[in-house]
Scaffold this motif. Structure first.
Motif, PDB file in Angstrom:
ATOM      1  N   GLU A 480       0.830  -1.214   0.000  1.00  0.00           N
ATOM      2  CA  GLU A 480       0.000   0.000   0.000  1.00  0.00           C
ATOM      3  C   GLU A 480       0.860   1.257   0.000  1.00  0.00           C
ATOM      4  OE1 GLU A 480      -2.491  -0.406   3.376  1.00  0.00           O
ATOM      5  OE2 GLU A 480      -3.883  -1.844   2.427  1.00  0.00           O
ATOM      6  N   GLU A 481       1.944   1.233   0.757  1.00  0.00           N
ATOM      7  CA  GLU A 481       2.846   2.381   0.800  1.00  0.00           C
ATOM      8  C   GLU A 481       3.468   2.620  -0.569  1.00  0.00           C
ATOM      9  OE1 GLU A 481       4.737   5.610   2.555  1.00  0.00           O
ATOM     10  OE2 GLU A 481       3.154   4.291   3.340  1.00  0.00           O
ATOM     11  N   LYS A 484       0.854   4.070  -2.825  1.00  0.00           N
ATOM     12  CA  LYS A 484       0.606   5.468  -2.470  1.00  0.00           C
ATOM     13  C   LYS A 484       1.662   6.374  -3.074  1.00  0.00           C
ATOM     14  CE  LYS A 484      -0.258   8.375   1.571  1.00  0.00           C
ATOM     15  NZ  LYS A 484      -0.328   8.414   3.055  1.00  0.00           N
ATOM     16  N   ASN A 487       1.025   6.635  -6.800  1.00  0.00           N
ATOM     17  CA  ASN A 487      -0.116   7.508  -7.100  1.00  0.00           C
ATOM     18  C   ASN A 487       0.250   8.977  -6.917  1.00  0.00           C
ATOM     19  OD1 ASN A 487      -1.770   5.330  -7.673  1.00  0.00           O
ATOM     20  ND2 ASN A 487      -2.517   5.144  -5.556  1.00  0.00           N
TER      21      ASN A 487
END
Length: 525
Positions: A480-481, A484, A487
């Motif tokens: 997820e990091e 992120k 993105n």
């Protein structure tokens, strides 16, 4: 009166011969003396029809004790000691007998073989030198002398000596008590009690019957060992040294050391525990290997931790450069040598276990153990050196049944079904299984041990599940990091008015800021 005059004349004659011999030794030139002595021996041989064969205890440079001497010693202890008048008694703590009797030095006994009588004598010589030593009698050279009539020469040399050596080796095997050896530091190799190996009686009770392992795998190993022990002629035919290598690898507690003990008990071999860190260099390693006996197992446990055998190749060039810098400073050089410790190299170890030196002796097994097989140099564990690789894995249900029979004296219990299911879902080493099964008091029954194991397996299963969940959560958070960050980079690129294609093509965003910097910092100038 007549007898007194006769003895007086005899004494005078002896005294005259002594004087003549002394004058001969002192005044006759050595060249002439050699000729006289040679022809004198020939003359004596005409009237002395006996032949002598000498069997020294050590041959060559005393690297190895003569097997012939040892066989003769065993044979005479068994067959001729009862006829000796002077005996030497040794109290050996490792022997089942309270006293071991053998012929004393300079003692003589007779032996009869197929109607032929021979004489054996035990002798000792001490070199004449003027050196003073704190270790007396360290240079005594012992030997056996066999004396027989010359008409039996062919019979003695072809039949009797062969019979003696065969019988002596058989007696040694029958009476020997197996030993566990460990190598001594080289400073203990000299002096009054010089020895390269120290030993204790090998009394480990492990057998293949008590070994916690899958039955088919045990049977395969036992067949391999039996085939090796009976393969002397086969190894000679194919031109290989009579030795075999085994690599035992697996997690701690899976029974690697117990496997070695079971092998030794199965083959009735001695065990040599070779500690490489106590060996200074390759030369000392070769001397240690020479001193090992046949019918033995040479083991190096945790070989990945014994020496840095994996990194020596890479460090060689660096060490050579350092040596050039320190040749002018002997103090630094000495300090470095002390820190280095053992200088045994990978090539030296390979030469001892698989090179020319591996053929010195026969019927040997070399075993390496390791917890991390991937750390070992491939040359060290290739086929031909470590002929058979044996993985010592976690406990399975079949291995558990062996442990239950050993520790609880049961072959079946209703709880076995539950335990079988748990073994399919979790991992536990045989050492941990055995610890849970072992009764801790007289009040505990077999069911208590089985329930203790079930609780331990459930706890191990929960711990494994928790660790797996934590690992998955950690991997998810990292993913997820990463997403992120990616993105964030895309948003910055979008705001700058440039497409991803332009960024990749030009590598810049707004005034020359590299896309790599955007990914690292998460912003664009």
């Amino acid at each position: 009166m007549f007898s007194g005059e006769m003895f007086t004349g005899f004494g005078s004659a002896i005294g005259g011969l002594v004087v003549i011999w002394a004058m001969f030794q002192q005044y006759i030139p050595p060249q002439l003396r050699d000729h006289v002595e040679r022809y004198t021996r020939k003359l004596v041989s005409l009237f002395y029809p006996y032949i002598e064969i000498v069997f020294p205890e050590f041959a060559g440079e005393k690297l190895k004790r003569s097997e012939a001497y040892s066989a003769i010693q065993n044979y005479l202890k068994e067959n001729a000691t009862a006829r000796a008048k002077r005996l030497k008694a040794d109290a050996i703590k490792d022997s089942t007998q309270s006293l071991i009797l053998s012929m004393d030095d300079h003692e003589e006994v007779t032996d009869v073989f197929k109607g032929v009588k021979v004489r054996w004598s035990s002798n000792k010589t001490t070199p004449k030198n003027a050196s003073i030593s704190f270790y007396p009698m360290t240079e005594d050279r012992r030997f056996y002398r066999l004396t027989f009539h010359r008409r039996h020469r062919k019979f003695i040399t072809e039949s009797y000596v062969k019979h003696i050596l065969t019988e002596g080796k058989a007696i040694a095997m029958k009476n020997r008590q197996r030993k566990l050896y460990t190598n001594n530091p080289s400073q203990n190799w000299f002096g009054y009690k010089r020895t390269k190996w120290s030993h204790v009686v090998f009394e480990h009770p492990a057998t293949f019957e008590t070994l916690a392992m899958e039955p088919n795998k045990k049977r395969e190993i036992m067949n391999d060992l039996k085939k090796f022990s009976e393969g002397k002629e086969y190894y000679t035919k194919i031109g290989k040294a009579w030795k075999r290598g085994y690599l035992l690898y697996g997690p701690p507690g899976t029974g690697k050391s117990t496997m070695i003990a079971a092998m030794a008990n199965f083959l009735n071999y001695d065990v040599y525990d070779l500690e490489l860190t106590a060996v200074k260099d390759n030369t000392e390693l070769k001397k240690l290997i020479i001193e090992t006996s046949s019918k033995s197992i040479i083991m190096i446990e945790d070989i990945d931790c014994s020496l840095d055998l994996t990194g020596q190749r890479k460090k060689m060039e660096k060490d050579d450069d350092d040596d050039d810098d320190e040749t002018d400073n002997p103090v630094k050089k000495m300090e470095k040598e002390e820190k280095k410790g053992s200088k045994v190299t990978l090539s030296g170890l390979l030469n001892c276990i698989d090179g020319i030196w591996s053929a010195c002796g026969g019927e040997r097994i070399v075993i390496f153990t390791t917890n991390h097989v991937d750390k070992l140099d491939p040359a060290l564990i290739r086929r031909g050196r470590m002929d058979k690789h044996i993985e010592m894995s976690y406990c399975c249900f079949e291995a558990f049944k062996v442990l239950a029979r050993n520790y609880l004296d049961i072959d079946y219990h209703p709880l076995f079904t539950t335990i079988s299911g748990l073994f399919e879902e979790t991992k536990m080493t045989p050492a941990d299984v055995a610890e849970n099964l072992m009764p801790k008091s007289d009040s505990e029954d077999p069911e208590t041990g089985l329930r203790n194991l079930i609780e331990a397996l459930k706890a191990a299963k929960e711990l494994e599940a928790r660790n797996k969940a934590e690992e998955e959560a950690r991997a998810k958070a990292e993913k997820e990091e990463q997403e992120k960050k990616e993105n964030g980079v895309k948003e910055e690129v979008k705001e700058s008015g440039k497409s991803d294609k332009e960024v990749k093509a030009n590598g810049v965003i707004n005034g020359g800021v590299a896309a790599k910097e955007v990914k690292q910092n998460g912003f664009a100038v």
